[in-house]
Design a protein around this motif. Sequence first.
Motif, PDB file in Angstrom:
ATOM      1  N   TRP A  88      68.719  24.824   7.583  1.00 44.57           N
ATOM      2  CA  TRP A  88      69.757  24.156   6.801  1.00 44.57           C
ATOM      3  C   TRP A  88      71.145  24.461   7.378  1.00 44.57           C
ATOM      4  O   TRP A  88      71.995  23.570   7.456  1.00 44.57           O
ATOM      5  N   SER A  89      71.361  25.697   7.796  1.00 42.16           N
ATOM      6  CA  SER A  89      72.642  26.068   8.409  1.00 42.16           C
ATOM      7  C   SER A  89      72.900  25.232   9.663  1.00 42.16           C
ATOM      8  O   SER A  89      74.012  24.747   9.889  1.00 42.16           O
ATOM      9  N   MET A  90      71.850  25.054  10.479  1.00 45.31           N
ATOM     10  CA  MET A  90      71.992  24.259  11.699  1.00 45.31           C
ATOM     11  C   MET A  90      72.289  22.803  11.388  1.00 45.31           C
ATOM     12  O   MET A  90      73.115  22.166  12.055  1.00 45.31           O
ATOM     13  N   ARG A  91      71.632  22.277  10.351  1.00 43.28           N
ATOM     14  CA  ARG A  91      71.845  20.874   9.988  1.00 43.28           C
ATOM     15  C   ARG A  91      73.283  20.637   9.554  1.00 43.28           C
ATOM     16  O   ARG A  91      73.939  19.675   9.990  1.00 43.28           O
ATOM     17  N   VAL A  92      73.810  21.514   8.702  1.00 47.05           N
ATOM     18  CA  VAL A  92      75.185  21.365   8.224  1.00 47.05           C
ATOM     19  C   VAL A  92      76.170  21.595   9.364  1.00 47.05           C
ATOM     20  O   VAL A  92      77.187  20.902   9.477  1.00 47.05           O
ATOM     21  N   PHE A  93      75.865  22.555  10.232  1.00 47.82           N
ATOM     22  CA  PHE A  93      76.704  22.800  11.406  1.00 47.82           C
ATOM     23  C   PHE A  93      76.810  21.538  12.261  1.00 47.82           C
ATOM     24  O   PHE A  93      77.897  21.181  12.730  1.00 47.82           O
ATOM     25  N   GLY A  94      75.714  20.836  12.472  1.00 45.83           N
ATOM     26  CA  GLY A  94      75.717  19.593  13.238  1.00 45.83           C
ATOM     27  C   GLY A  94      76.601  18.541  12.593  1.00 45.83           C
ATOM     28  O   GLY A  94      77.322  17.809  13.277  1.00 45.83           O
ATOM     29  N   ASP A  95      76.550  18.477  11.274  1.00 42.90           N
ATOM     30  CA  ASP A  95      77.394  17.510  10.553  1.00 42.90           C
ATOM     31  C   ASP A  95      78.863  17.866  10.691  1.00 42.90           C
ATOM     32  O   ASP A  95      79.710  17.010  10.983  1.00 42.90           O
ATOM     33  N   HIS A  96      79.195  19.163  10.524  1.00 42.45           N
ATOM     34  CA  HIS A  96      80.589  19.599  10.538  1.00 42.45           C
ATOM     35  C   HIS A  96      81.229  19.527  11.917  1.00 42.45           C
ATOM     36  O   HIS A  96      82.394  19.121  12.044  1.00 42.45           O
ATOM     37  N   TYR A  97      80.487  19.947  12.945  1.00 37.46           N
ATOM     38  CA  TYR A  97      81.098  20.085  14.275  1.00 37.46           C
ATOM     39  C   TYR A  97      80.619  19.061  15.298  1.00 37.46           C
ATOM     40  O   TYR A  97      81.021  19.128  16.457  1.00 37.46           O
ATOM     41  N   PHE A  98      79.800  18.118  14.866  1.00 35.18           N
ATOM     42  CA  PHE A  98      79.458  17.004  15.749  1.00 35.18           C
ATOM     43  C   PHE A  98      79.886  15.693  15.108  1.00 35.18           C
ATOM     44  O   PHE A  98      80.809  15.031  15.588  1.00 35.18           O
ATOM     45  N   TYR A  99      79.250  15.330  13.987  1.00 39.02           N
ATOM     46  CA  TYR A  99      79.535  14.031  13.394  1.00 39.02           C
ATOM     47  C   TYR A  99      80.974  13.927  12.879  1.00 39.02           C
ATOM     48  O   TYR A  99      81.685  12.957  13.173  1.00 39.02           O
ATOM     49  N   ARG A 100      81.429  14.921  12.102  1.00 40.87           N
ATOM     50  CA  ARG A 100      82.783  14.844  11.545  1.00 40.87           C
ATOM     51  C   ARG A 100      83.856  14.940  12.623  1.00 40.87           C
ATOM     52  O   ARG A 100      84.992  14.531  12.397  1.00 40.87           O
ATOM     53  N   MET A 101      83.503  15.468  13.779  1.00 41.42           N
ATOM     54  CA  MET A 101      84.456  15.583  14.886  1.00 41.42           C
ATOM     55  C   MET A 101      84.334  14.438  15.881  1.00 41.42           C
ATOM     56  O   MET A 101      85.019  14.444  16.908  1.00 41.42           O
ATOM     57  N   CYS A 102      83.496  13.442  15.596  1.00 43.41           N
ATOM     58  CA  CYS A 102      83.283  12.334  16.529  1.00 43.41           C
ATOM     59  C   CYS A 102      84.586  11.647  16.919  1.00 43.41           C
ATOM     60  O   CYS A 102      84.796  11.297  18.084  1.00 43.41           O
ATOM     61  N   GLY A 103      85.457  11.434  15.936  1.00 38.50           N
ATOM     62  CA  GLY A 103      86.724  10.780  16.225  1.00 38.50           C
ATOM     63  C   GLY A 103      87.541  11.565  17.235  1.00 38.50           C
ATOM     64  O   GLY A 103      88.181  10.987  18.126  1.00 38.50           O
ATOM     65  N   PHE A 104      87.534  12.882  17.120  1.00 35.96           N
ATOM     66  CA  PHE A 104      88.229  13.767  18.056  1.00 35.96           C
ATOM     67  C   PHE A 104      87.673  13.605  19.461  1.00 35.96           C
ATOM     68  O   PHE A 104      88.419  13.394  20.425  1.00 35.96           O
ATOM     69  N   TYR A 105      86.348  13.687  19.572  1.00 35.04           N
ATOM     70  CA  TYR A 105      85.710  13.575  20.891  1.00 35.04           C
ATOM     71  C   TYR A 105      85.962  12.208  21.512  1.00 35.04           C
ATOM     72  O   TYR A 105      86.288  12.096  22.699  1.00 35.04           O
ATOM     73  N   MET A 106      85.802  11.155  20.714  1.00 34.62           N
ATOM     74  CA  MET A 106      85.911   9.801  21.252  1.00 34.62           C
ATOM     75  C   MET A 106      87.328   9.489  21.719  1.00 34.62           C
ATOM     76  O   MET A 106      87.523   8.857  22.758  1.00 34.62           O
ATOM     77  N   VAL A 107      88.320   9.921  20.946  1.00 35.15           N
ATOM     78  CA  VAL A 107      89.701   9.672  21.349  1.00 35.15           C
ATOM     79  C   VAL A 107      90.014  10.401  22.650  1.00 35.15           C
ATOM     80  O   VAL A 107      90.621   9.822  23.568  1.00 35.15           O
ATOM     81  N   LEU A 108      89.611  11.657  22.763  1.00 34.40           N
ATOM     82  CA  LEU A 108      89.924  12.426  23.966  1.00 34.40           C
ATOM     83  C   LEU A 108      89.222  11.882  25.206  1.00 34.40           C
ATOM     84  O   LEU A 108      89.784  11.913  26.310  1.00 34.40           O
ATOM     85  N   MET A 109      88.011  11.375  25.052  1.00 29.90           N
ATOM     86  CA  MET A 109      87.254  10.915  26.207  1.00 29.90           C
ATOM     87  C   MET A 109      87.522   9.466  26.579  1.00 29.90           C
ATOM     88  O   MET A 109      87.496   9.106  27.759  1.00 29.90           O
ATOM     89  N   PHE A 110      87.807   8.614  25.571  1.00 29.03           N
ATOM     90  CA  PHE A 110      87.775   7.180  25.851  1.00 29.03           C
ATOM     91  C   PHE A 110      89.063   6.413  25.525  1.00 29.03           C
ATOM     92  O   PHE A 110      89.151   5.225  25.834  1.00 29.03           O
ATOM     93  N   VAL A 111      90.032   7.035  24.888  1.00 30.48           N
ATOM     94  CA  VAL A 111      91.294   6.341  24.593  1.00 30.48           C
ATOM     95  C   VAL A 111      92.395   7.045  25.383  1.00 30.48           C
ATOM     96  O   VAL A 111      92.881   8.093  24.979  1.00 30.48           O
ATOM     97  N   ARG A 112      92.783   6.457  26.503  1.00 27.04           N
ATOM     98  CA  ARG A 112      93.663   7.146  27.443  1.00 27.04           C
ATOM     99  C   ARG A 112      94.985   6.417  27.691  1.00 27.04           C
ATOM    100  O   ARG A 112      95.705   6.750  28.629  1.00 27.04           O
ATOM    101  N   GLU A 113      95.302   5.431  26.870  1.00 26.90           N
ATOM    102  CA  GLU A 113      96.574   4.728  26.993  1.00 26.90           C
ATOM    103  C   GLU A 113      97.449   5.030  25.785  1.00 26.90           C
ATOM    104  O   GLU A 113      96.978   4.977  24.638  1.00 26.90           O
TER     105      GLU A 113
END
Length: 401
Positions: A88-113
């Motif tokens: 359960w800890s791993m599942r919530v960790f995945g939600d907190h630091y992968f899914y909820r951070m998707c916007g962070f990752y996507m902007v840094l990798m793919f929005v460069r203008e």
Amino acid sequence: MDKRGKCAQIAENWIFYFMCGFALFSSVSMAGGNLFLGLGLAASLVRLYYKHDDVNDVLQKNKTLTYLFFAMIGAICISFFASENPVWSMRVFGDHYFYRMCGFYMVLMFVREKGNLLRLLEFAALSCFLNGIHCLWEFVALGNTRANGFYFYMTTGTMFAMWTPLVLLAALEAFEKKKYRVVFSFALVFMIAVQFCNQTRGAWVATALTSIFIIFMFMRNKKKAVAVFLALAVAVGIVFACVPQLNHRMSSIADVKSGGDRILLWTSSYNMFSDHPVLGIGYNQFKDKYQNQYILPEAKERYLMHAHNNFVQVLAEGGMLGTATWSLFWGYALWLGLCGWKKNRNLAYLAWFAIIAGMQLHGLTEYTQGNSATMKEFWFLMGIFLQLIWLSEQDKRRKLS
């Protein structure tokens, strides 16, 4: 450009469109935001399938920030061993630091203008404005003295604690450059008004402290900074004096009884840390441990699920290791914003500082890091400002070479 390059570019364009959708829904609809975030994630996987050799470049742009982030993540992973329910800890960790951070990752990798980043910021600001309009409507038309907006009032309060200092910063910049003064003055008055309607005291304190810091950091002339601070303080003070309900709400901040359950909650959290000082009780195990083992007999609210404090939550669940890495990461992130601003006078640095300070200061009385809508918007804004910082640094190096 070869076929794979063209496919990667098409996927990248769609990622931007989906991020625009997420920004527009970020403050008004969890379902709408999740839809566009999910579509953006799917498009990101397609893009990475066709092109992924530039991912390492993102990790190399600020190695200290990257190392401290992974140190914090590593400490959380180690805490799984202390958890009574590691799956359960791993599942919530995945939600907190992968899914909820998707916007962070996507902007840094793919929005460069820069233009696209500012467009995302404009859509997110529009979303916040719509949320504020809803708060005003609830307060005035429905008589709801703790306006929720489109979310729960605590969630909306944290969003406003991030956005009001940003609007203040934009207003200060507008007055310095003598452009759009009326627009941003209205926006600042509007944000202060909707925070009154929301009536989240912790968000008020977070906004006030962050705003004071922003004023004195931004303005070179400290006498003018004092004058601006006093003018805002007098204006806000007059509003509180004229509205008894707001005055009573403000007075209750210093009332120990009004925060009695939080004090008992923090005492229980410290007891968890005392019993598990190194690794804590395990990630996302607070609810179970508190309700079944550590709740104090005098606590009135018997079904609380978190510590109502980011630091205390980390202390209980992560122990000394988790607390140390968490403090180092966020401490460095704040320091990065302040030092970058002093060195370069780049507004993105101070905006980066403002949203972190707003979220974490409200996190002294609320577990803001555990709120899904708040953290998705927070990480998304973090990505925008960090990318703006990197682009400005890149332009600076290019001019010097």
